[in-house]
Design a protein around this motif. Structure first.
Motif, PDB file in Angstrom:
ATOM      1  N   ALA A 258       0.618  -1.071   0.250  1.00  0.00           N
ATOM      2  CA  ALA A 258       0.003   0.012  -0.290  1.00  0.00           C
ATOM      3  C   ALA A 258       0.713   1.472  -0.003  1.00  0.00           C
ATOM      4  CB  ALA A 258      -0.690   0.315   1.476  1.00  0.00           C
ATOM      5  N   LEU A 259       1.727   2.032   1.027  1.00  0.00           N
ATOM      6  CA  LEU A 259       2.195   2.391   1.425  1.00  0.00           C
ATOM      7  C   LEU A 259       3.415   2.496   0.705  1.00  0.00           C
ATOM      8  CD1 LEU A 259       1.343   3.590   4.251  1.00  0.00           C
ATOM      9  CD2 LEU A 259       0.029   4.165   2.581  1.00  0.00           C
ATOM     10  N   ARG A 266      -4.123  -4.633  -4.510  1.00  0.00           N
ATOM     11  CA  ARG A 266      -3.354  -5.627  -4.147  1.00  0.00           C
ATOM     12  C   ARG A 266      -3.419  -5.550  -3.137  1.00  0.00           C
ATOM     13  NH1 ARG A 266       1.626  -8.368  -6.264  1.00  0.00           N
ATOM     14  NH2 ARG A 266       2.715  -8.886  -4.004  1.00  0.00           N
ATOM     15  N   ALA A 267      -2.876  -4.012  -1.743  1.00  0.00           N
ATOM     16  CA  ALA A 267      -3.250  -4.308  -0.661  1.00  0.00           C
ATOM     17  C   ALA A 267      -4.612  -4.677  -0.031  1.00  0.00           C
ATOM     18  CB  ALA A 267      -2.542  -2.921  -0.320  1.00  0.00           C
ATOM     19  N   SER A 268      -5.273  -4.539  -0.634  1.00  0.00           N
ATOM     20  CA  SER A 268      -6.885  -4.011  -1.001  1.00  0.00           C
ATOM     21  C   SER A 268      -7.196  -5.796  -0.052  1.00  0.00           C
ATOM     22  CB  SER A 268      -7.841  -3.490  -1.271  1.00  0.00           C
ATOM     23  OG  SER A 268      -7.652  -2.122  -1.562  1.00  0.00           O
ATOM     24  N   ALA A 269      -6.961  -6.094  -1.755  1.00  0.00           N
ATOM     25  CA  ALA A 269      -7.113  -7.633  -1.552  1.00  0.00           C
ATOM     26  C   ALA A 269      -6.440  -8.897  -0.078  1.00  0.00           C
ATOM     27  CB  ALA A 269      -6.428  -8.190  -3.042  1.00  0.00           C
ATOM     28  N   GLY A 270      -5.385  -8.458   0.226  1.00  0.00           N
ATOM     29  CA  GLY A 270      -3.880  -9.002   1.176  1.00  0.00           C
ATOM     30  C   GLY A 270      -5.385  -7.899   2.456  1.00  0.00           C
ATOM     31  N   GLY A 271      -5.451  -6.721   2.219  1.00  0.00           N
ATOM     32  CA  GLY A 271      -6.364  -6.706   3.896  1.00  0.00           C
ATOM     33  C   GLY A 271      -7.819  -7.638   3.973  1.00  0.00           C
TER      34      GLY A 271
ATOM     35  N   VAL B 120      -7.912  -2.558   6.471  1.00  0.00           N
ATOM     36  CA  VAL B 120      -8.841  -0.865   6.489  1.00  0.00           C
ATOM     37  C   VAL B 120      -7.761   0.290   5.996  1.00  0.00           C
ATOM     38  CG1 VAL B 120     -11.288  -1.961   7.709  1.00  0.00           C
ATOM     39  CG2 VAL B 120      -9.423  -1.062   8.885  1.00  0.00           C
ATOM     40  N   LEU B 121      -6.260  -0.322   6.713  1.00  0.00           N
ATOM     41  CA  LEU B 121      -5.269   0.936   6.077  1.00  0.00           C
ATOM     42  C   LEU B 121      -5.876   1.532   4.804  1.00  0.00           C
ATOM     43  CD1 LEU B 121      -2.951   2.137   6.713  1.00  0.00           C
ATOM     44  CD2 LEU B 121      -1.144   0.399   5.493  1.00  0.00           C
ATOM     45  N   VAL B 122      -6.006   0.972   3.557  1.00  0.00           N
ATOM     46  CA  VAL B 122      -5.276   1.842   2.174  1.00  0.00           C
ATOM     47  C   VAL B 122      -6.808   2.173   2.680  1.00  0.00           C
ATOM     48  CG1 VAL B 122      -6.005   1.071  -0.228  1.00  0.00           C
ATOM     49  CG2 VAL B 122      -4.614  -0.506   1.077  1.00  0.00           C
ATOM     50  N   PRO B 123      -7.918   2.177   2.825  1.00  0.00           N
ATOM     51  CA  PRO B 123      -9.472   3.382   2.269  1.00  0.00           C
ATOM     52  C   PRO B 123      -8.984   4.053   3.556  1.00  0.00           C
ATOM     53  CG  PRO B 123     -10.256   0.755   3.524  1.00  0.00           C
ATOM     54  CD  PRO B 123      -8.934   0.376   2.938  1.00  0.00           C
ATOM     55  N   ALA B 209       1.059   2.923  17.953  1.00  0.00           N
ATOM     56  CA  ALA B 209       1.641   3.008  16.846  1.00  0.00           C
ATOM     57  C   ALA B 209       1.192   3.070  15.219  1.00  0.00           C
ATOM     58  CB  ALA B 209       2.618   1.880  17.294  1.00  0.00           C
ATOM     59  N   PHE B 210       0.191   2.008  15.166  1.00  0.00           N
ATOM     60  CA  PHE B 210       0.097   1.715  13.584  1.00  0.00           C
ATOM     61  C   PHE B 210      -0.183   2.816  13.104  1.00  0.00           C
ATOM     62  CE2 PHE B 210      -2.413   0.437  10.423  1.00  0.00           C
ATOM     63  CZ  PHE B 210      -1.726  -0.715   9.364  1.00  0.00           C
ATOM     64  N   TRP B 211      -1.320   3.862  13.674  1.00  0.00           N
ATOM     65  CA  TRP B 211      -1.511   4.803  12.727  1.00  0.00           C
ATOM     66  C   TRP B 211      -1.402   6.066  12.860  1.00  0.00           C
ATOM     67  CZ3 TRP B 211      -5.179   3.070   9.670  1.00  0.00           C
ATOM     68  CH2 TRP B 211      -6.314   2.553  10.074  1.00  0.00           C
TER      69      TRP B 211
END
Lengths: 297, 273
Positions: A258-259, A266-271, B120-123, B209-211
């Protein structure tokens, strides 16, 4: 007169509006990102090539599942969760039994033992990585050298075990924090009666203390699992997932996609895969904790 | 327990050995924070040395250190306050006016904690970017308060449930409204429980730490992010790392020690009291 049932039902209108903000916020928090994750996971979507997102169907999943990094990360995740869980529960029970004894300074000892739980994860990881586990200047290296062995290359040779060591140190206090009060809530008469009947310490533990500890242990295990499935900071500041993929767990893999790679799809699928894994665990926890609420409402 | 003095010394030794071993890394860090950078990497490790406050001076002199510290304070207090404001009415309503759905709502709140944050990191990252919340203190307060909310509701619920409904009924007979009842009867009665809940929430947000690593960079970064910046160091840095770490963990360690007995309830979601 006692109990809560006696209160007039007309008040329910008001009480619902008291509950609403928390429920609404948590509901939004749960549904919106989840829906987005699911949606993105079916898209070809990279932030480095904007405007080119397109429906991809199962492509991201197929891509992830057919390459080994995901499987390595899954294996590492389960290894970390499982091993740290065993270590913290074993040591936590042992330390709780010890601190439950009456000896001079036991209250101070209790404070010292639980202290690591309050240390922020980035600090714990850095202290261990540098001052203790550094292969040249670290304290452990000096000890092994003094004993005539070479230094242990913690992070290049045994990266996962090194992380287990750090996380185990952080979370054993959590187990003590929960298990020690549970042990102390045991009826002393029951313990005395067992002693009078000639039960030694092992029989006492097996037949009285352990059954009493099983539920709190389950609670500890479940809560730890929630945190360990998303273990991130400790890996981020020590190994960065390496060497290679040796210490990359699911959380770190998603972070990388993701970052660092900006590959939203891909990151979302992993999520989604991480969520499915967590849900299997969650089902179990709900059963255990739910029992506590029987007979309510 | 009822053992004689002579049979107690192995226990004493074992107990203290465990305690000192567990505490050792923290003690070693504390000690190192008073060394010079050269003594910090000395071999054999220096136990006796001429202590210096130079590292603390150096860390505090960094203009940004105080910014990070301020962010940590604002974020953990702000998130805790927001979570309490949301959770107190909710816990009050569920503890004193339970319906057939109360149990499900409580369990559902707990289940939101099962959602792994990486999922939910990405969204969240994209939403925060589009809402302009990336690297803002408010953005971090919002996410931290949501993530402690279930624990805060649960912990308050278990405290409120211990208050006999008769007491609230008596105040109602005297003509108190629901708001009066909550503010002037229940809150004073439960002050110790609310304080313990607040402390636990502050501790969790302080150490989160994560966020903070993923949603902040400079402006809103907290001490967790600041200490993480030592993971790619230049030159000798152990003594300064130790001083910065000591400053970052000391207040929370003290809070934790003060409230350890009370916070067990919240940490175990009410399973252990």
């Amino acid at each position: 007169m006692s109990g809560t049932a006696a209160i007039r039902p007309t008040r329910h209108l008001h009480t619902k509006s008291l509950l609403a903000p928390s429920v609404a916020l948590l509901f939004v928090w749960m549904v919106v990102p989840l829906a987005m994750t699911l949606w993105f996971s079916a898209e070809r979507y990279n932030l480095l090539s904007p405007g080119k997102s397109a429906f991809a169907g199962w492509e991201n999943y197929r891509d992830l599942l057919s390459h080994w990094p995901l499987w390595v990360a899954m294996g590492n995740t389960l290894f970390l969760v499982g091993l740290v869980l065993i270590v913290t529960l074993l040591l936590g029970t042992l330390f709780s039994l010890l601190l439950d004894q009456d000896f001079p300074g036991r209250n101070i000892c209790r404070l010292l033992v639980i202290a690591p739980f309050f240390v922020m994860p980035t600090v714990s990881a850095l202290i261990w990585k540098n001052m203790l586990m550094n292969p040249v200047f670290g304290l452990f290296a000096w000890i092994t050298r003094s004993l005539g062995f070479g230094p242990i290359e913690f992070f290049s040779h045994t990266p996962l075990l090194s992380i287990v060591l750090i996380v185990g140190w952080e979370w054993t206090p959590f187990a003590v924090l929960i298990l020690l009060p549970a042990l102390q809530s045991l009826n002393p008469e029951q313990v005395d009666a067992a002693r009078l009947d000639g039960a030694g310490p092992i029989a006492l533990f097996r037949h009285i203390q352990l059954p009493h500890l099983l539920r709190p242990m389950a609670v500890v295990a479940m809560i730890e699992m929630i945190f360990f499935l998303s273990l991130f900071a400790e890996i981020y500041v020590t190994t960065g997932g390496g060497p290679g993929l040796a210490s990359t767990n699911l959380a770190y893999l998603i972070f990388r996609d993701a970052l660092l790679g900006w590959d939203v799809g891909r990151a979302s699928a992993g999520g989604v895969i991480a969520i499915v894994l967590a849900n299997i665990v969650a089902l179990f926890l709900m059963r255990v904790v739910g029992r506590d609420l029987e007979g309510l409402g | 327990m009822r053992s004689t003095r002579s049979s107690r010394w192995p226990l004493t030794v074992a107990g203290w050995a465990v305690a000192l071993a567990m505490f050792f890394p923290i003690a070693w860090m504390f000690l190192t924070s008073f060394k010079t950078e050269i003594t910090a990497v000395a071999s054999p490790p220096a136990v006796f040395f001429h202590p210096t406050l130079e590292n603390y001076r150096a860390v505090l002199a960094r203009a940004d250190y105080l910014e990070f510290a301020k962010n940590s304070v604002v974020v953990s207090l702000g998130s805790t306050l927001l979570a309490l404001v949301l959770a107190i009415p909710a816990a009050y309503s569920m503890a004193f006016f339970p319906t057939w759905r109360t149990r499900d709502i409580l369990l559902w709140m707990l289940s939101t904690k099962m959602l792994p944050v990486v999922g939910v990191l990405v969204p969240i990252y994209l939403l925060w970017r589009d809402l302009g919340l990336l690297d803002t203190v408010f953005g971090l307060i919002l996410i931290d308060s949501i993530s402690v909310l279930p624990i805060v509701v649960w912990m308050l619920f278990t405290y409120f449930r211990d208050v006999p409904a008769v007491i609230l009924e008596a105040s109602r007979m005297d003509g108190a409204t629901q708001v009066d009842e909550l503010l002037h009867v229940l809150l004073p009665l439960c002050t110790p429980g609310i304080a313990a809940t607040a402390l636990l929430s502050i501790i969790l947000c302080w150490n989160e730490a994560f966020w903070s690593l993923n949603l902040t960079t400079v402006k809103a970064a907290t001490l967790t992010a600041f200490t993480a910046s030592f993971s790619s160091p230049e030159g000798l840095f152990w003594a300064k790392l130790s001083a910065a770490s000591t400053l970052s963990i000391a207040p929370i360690l003290i809070f934790g020690w003060l409230s350890q007995r009370q916070m067990v309830r919240g940490l175990s979601f009410g399973a252990v009291k």
